[in-house]
Write a protein that holds these residues in place. Structure first.
Motif, mmCIF file in Angstrom:
data_model
loop_
_atom_site.group_PDB
_atom_site.id
_atom_site.type_symbol
_atom_site.label_atom_id
_atom_site.label_comp_id
_atom_site.label_asym_id
_atom_site.label_seq_id
_atom_site.Cartn_x
_atom_site.Cartn_y
_atom_site.Cartn_z
ATOM 1 N N ARG A 29 26.117 -27.577 -12.905
ATOM 2 C CA ARG A 29 25.208 -28.701 -12.738
ATOM 3 C C ARG A 29 25.983 -30.022 -12.696
ATOM 4 O O ARG A 29 25.702 -30.891 -11.872
ATOM 5 N N ARG A 76 26.341 -32.687 -9.639
ATOM 6 C CA ARG A 76 25.990 -34.093 -9.837
ATOM 7 C C ARG A 76 27.139 -35.002 -9.383
ATOM 8 O O ARG A 76 26.934 -35.976 -8.666
ATOM 9 N N CYS A 110 18.606 -38.752 -13.113
ATOM 10 C CA CYS A 110 18.565 -37.730 -14.157
ATOM 11 C C CYS A 110 19.638 -36.680 -13.849
ATOM 12 O O CYS A 110 19.764 -36.219 -12.717
ATOM 13 N N LEU A 153 19.711 -33.682 -14.770
ATOM 14 C CA LEU A 153 19.164 -32.333 -14.592
ATOM 15 C C LEU A 153 18.362 -32.188 -13.317
ATOM 16 O O LEU A 153 18.636 -31.330 -12.500
ATOM 17 N N CYS A 154 17.351 -33.044 -13.112
ATOM 18 C CA CYS A 154 16.501 -32.874 -11.937
ATOM 19 C C CYS A 154 16.962 -33.755 -10.778
ATOM 20 O O CYS A 154 16.538 -33.543 -9.650
ATOM 21 N N LYS A 164 16.261 -36.798 -10.163
ATOM 22 C CA LYS A 164 15.309 -37.845 -9.760
ATOM 23 C C LYS A 164 15.738 -39.196 -10.320
ATOM 24 O O LYS A 164 16.242 -39.274 -11.429
ATOM 25 N N CYS A 220 15.953 -37.632 -17.697
ATOM 26 C CA CYS A 220 14.635 -38.276 -17.631
ATOM 27 C C CYS A 220 13.720 -37.707 -18.717
ATOM 28 O O CYS A 220 13.969 -36.628 -19.250
ATOM 29 N N CYS A 235 12.496 -34.003 -18.197
ATOM 30 C CA CYS A 235 13.496 -32.975 -18.500
ATOM 31 C C CYS A 235 13.760 -32.913 -20.002
ATOM 32 O O CYS A 235 13.930 -31.835 -20.560
#
Ligand SMILES: [Zn+2]
Length: 106
Positions: free
Chosen positions: A64, A68, A82, A84-85, A87, A97, A100
């Motif tokens: 991940r 990123r 974010c 993780l997602c 966004k 965020c 998450c």
């Protein structure tokens, strides 16, 4: 809360019993969300839960983080996104965020 329960919250054994005497939190509080989770799962891999599952989770967080950073390098996105997602969210000063973070805490 009893002293024993309090210790489980503040100093869980699977994060404090490294032979170096260093607690996991002393290391991970200096690195970002994904890398700190990877270190956390490596740190505890033989002490809590299933070792292979812990190591797979560590890999997931490393992948991940690689994705990123690749996105940033490609100029596709810039902070604050974010981790993780992906966004955009102006409240992601901690890297994740609220949605998450809620999913993690659930
Ligand atoms: Zn998110």
């Amino acid at each position: 809360m009893s002293i024993k329960n309090n210790d489980r919250v503040n100093h869980p054994r699977h994060y404090t019993n490294h032979p170096s005497g260093i607690e996991c939190i002393q290391v991970i509080e200096h690195i970002n969300f994904c890398l700190s989770n990877a270190v956390k799962y490596i740190w505890r891999c033989d002490d809590k839960g299933d070792a292979l599952e812990n190591l797979r989770k560590a890999c997931w967080y490393i992948e991940r983080e690689i994705e990123r950073r690749q996105r940033l390098e490609d100029g596709q996105k810039t902070a604050p996104y974010c981790e993780l997602c992906g966004k955009w969210d102006s409240s992601t000063d901690k890297g994740v965020c609220p949605a998450c973070q809620g999913a993690i805490n659930a």
